[in-house]
Design an enzyme around this catalytic site. Structure first.
Site, PDB file in Angstrom:
ATOM      1  N   HIS A 146      34.879  49.738  36.263  1.00 24.37           N
ATOM      2  CA  HIS A 146      35.771  48.933  37.094  1.00 24.37           C
ATOM      3  C   HIS A 146      35.376  47.467  36.969  1.00 24.37           C
ATOM      4  CE1 HIS A 146      36.787  47.319  41.284  1.00 24.37           C
ATOM      5  NE2 HIS A 146      37.959  47.534  40.712  1.00 24.37           N
TER       6      HIS A 146
ATOM      7  N   HIS B  72      36.889  37.864  38.144  1.00 26.36           N
ATOM      8  CA  HIS B  72      36.954  38.698  39.342  1.00 26.36           C
ATOM      9  C   HIS B  72      36.431  37.853  40.503  1.00 26.36           C
ATOM     10  CE1 HIS B  72      35.572  42.252  41.984  1.00 26.36           C
ATOM     11  NE2 HIS B  72      36.886  42.126  42.083  1.00 26.36           N
TER      12      HIS B  72
END
Length: 329
Positions: free
Chosen positions: A56, A131
């Protein structure tokens, strides 16, 4: 192999291999070559029926404490960073990084699905993984993947370009051309029927890379797989019990003749960060998930396809090992 007990005493050696050490038998799973070493039946099965471990936010290992806040950060974070940048960076770092290992190390630990989020920068022609904060540039990351594949010709990697930030159509065209320039003939064309895409047919044709491109531009390129071909539902919860129920419910109704991603992750809410600013994804998300979801994975069989997690190297790479072992059940 005889059920999950075969994997209870596995350990990771310095070579990237997983071995079982007990009095009766030693099993060996070469994580760096696990697709190559599957039996003929599995290698000739649809790739959508294999159990494939993924990471992820795969490229967040490239984020540092001095990285700039990225376009996908919450608006409040961007505003605070204007006045409290050192403090905001300190907090954001722990909540942005979801992987400790670089992409080659992840591939050596059996990861075959990579979750990619891409952004541009002002006055910069490069693309960057993001991110919440900026990571490494995309060119170097994709080149590392190609290097790995050149050394492991029977392995296949799924690149899922999930999100694009501060992108226009020209940026999409530039990124797509970059993917072509790096992977070239390794790119597997978008099939009409996914059941015919197997590890063996990919190897026979020299294909090693499946690119899922979750943007409308994918329709115009024959080597880009569209979102509907590999659904990736997002649990968006901080509750492990709710996460497990979500995974069960969505696996039960996964579409036929399509891949499927099970996101074995907790998602920090704004309140999570506010009340635990000096904690992070590892302690608040990855550890609780591992305690519950690893036993859940070991009980799965098809229809589990791709499963992704944070910090895939945790506990001696227990996550990728648990997923891969399903292919031997």
């Amino acid at each position: 192999m005889e059920g999950e007990s075969c994997f209870q005493t596995l350990f990771l050696s310095k070579t990237g291999r997983i071995t079982r050490n007990n009095d009766e038998v030693k099993e060996l799973i070469d994580l760096a070559n696990w697709m190559k070493n599957l039996n003929d039946e599995k290698r000739n099965s649809s790739i959508t029926s294999l159990a494939i471990p993924g990471s992820h936010d795969s490229m967040t290992y490239g984020i540092s404490r001095t990285s700039k806040i990225a376009p996908d950060a919450e608006p409040v974070v961007k505003e605070l960073a204007k006045y409290l940048k050192p403090f905001v960076n300190l907090v954001m770092y722990s909540w942005s990084v979801t992987q400790n290992t670089n992409v080659k190390e992840q591939l050596n630990l059996g990861i075959r699905y990579l979750d990619l989020r891409i952004a541009t920068k002002d006055n910069d022609s490069q693309f960057y993984f993001v991110h919440g904060m900026y990571g490494h540039n995309v060119t170097s990351g994709l080149s590392d993947i190609k290097d790995y594949l050149n050394q492991h010709l029977k392995e296949t990697v799924i690149l899922d370009f999930q999100h694009f930030y501060d992108f226009n159509n020209l940026d999409h065209e530039r990124l797509i051309n970059l993917v072509i320039s790096i992977f070239g003939e390794k790119l597997c064309p978008r099939p009409i029927d996914l059941s015919f895409v197997t590890l063996e047919t990919m190897f026979e044709n020299g294909y090693q890379v499946i690119v899922i491109y979750r943007n409308s531009n994918a329709r115009h390129k024959t080597f880009l797989w569209t979102s509907n071909m590999w659904p990736n539902p997002w649990p968006n919860t901080m509750n492990v019990t709710d996460l497990q129920k979500y995974l069960d419910d969505h696996l039960a109704k996964r579409p036929n003749n399509a891949g499927f991603v099970s996101q074995c992750v907790l998602t920090p809410q704004t309140s999570t960060v506010v009340f635990h600013p000096f904690s992070g994804v590892m302690s608040k998300c990855a550890v609780p998930v591992s305690k519950t979801i690893i036993p859940w994975i070991k009980k799965q069989s098809p229809p589990l396809n791709v499963a992704i997690a944070d910090f895939i190297d945790m506990n001696n790479a227990n996550f990728p090992l648990s997923v891969i072992s399903l292919n031997y059940s």
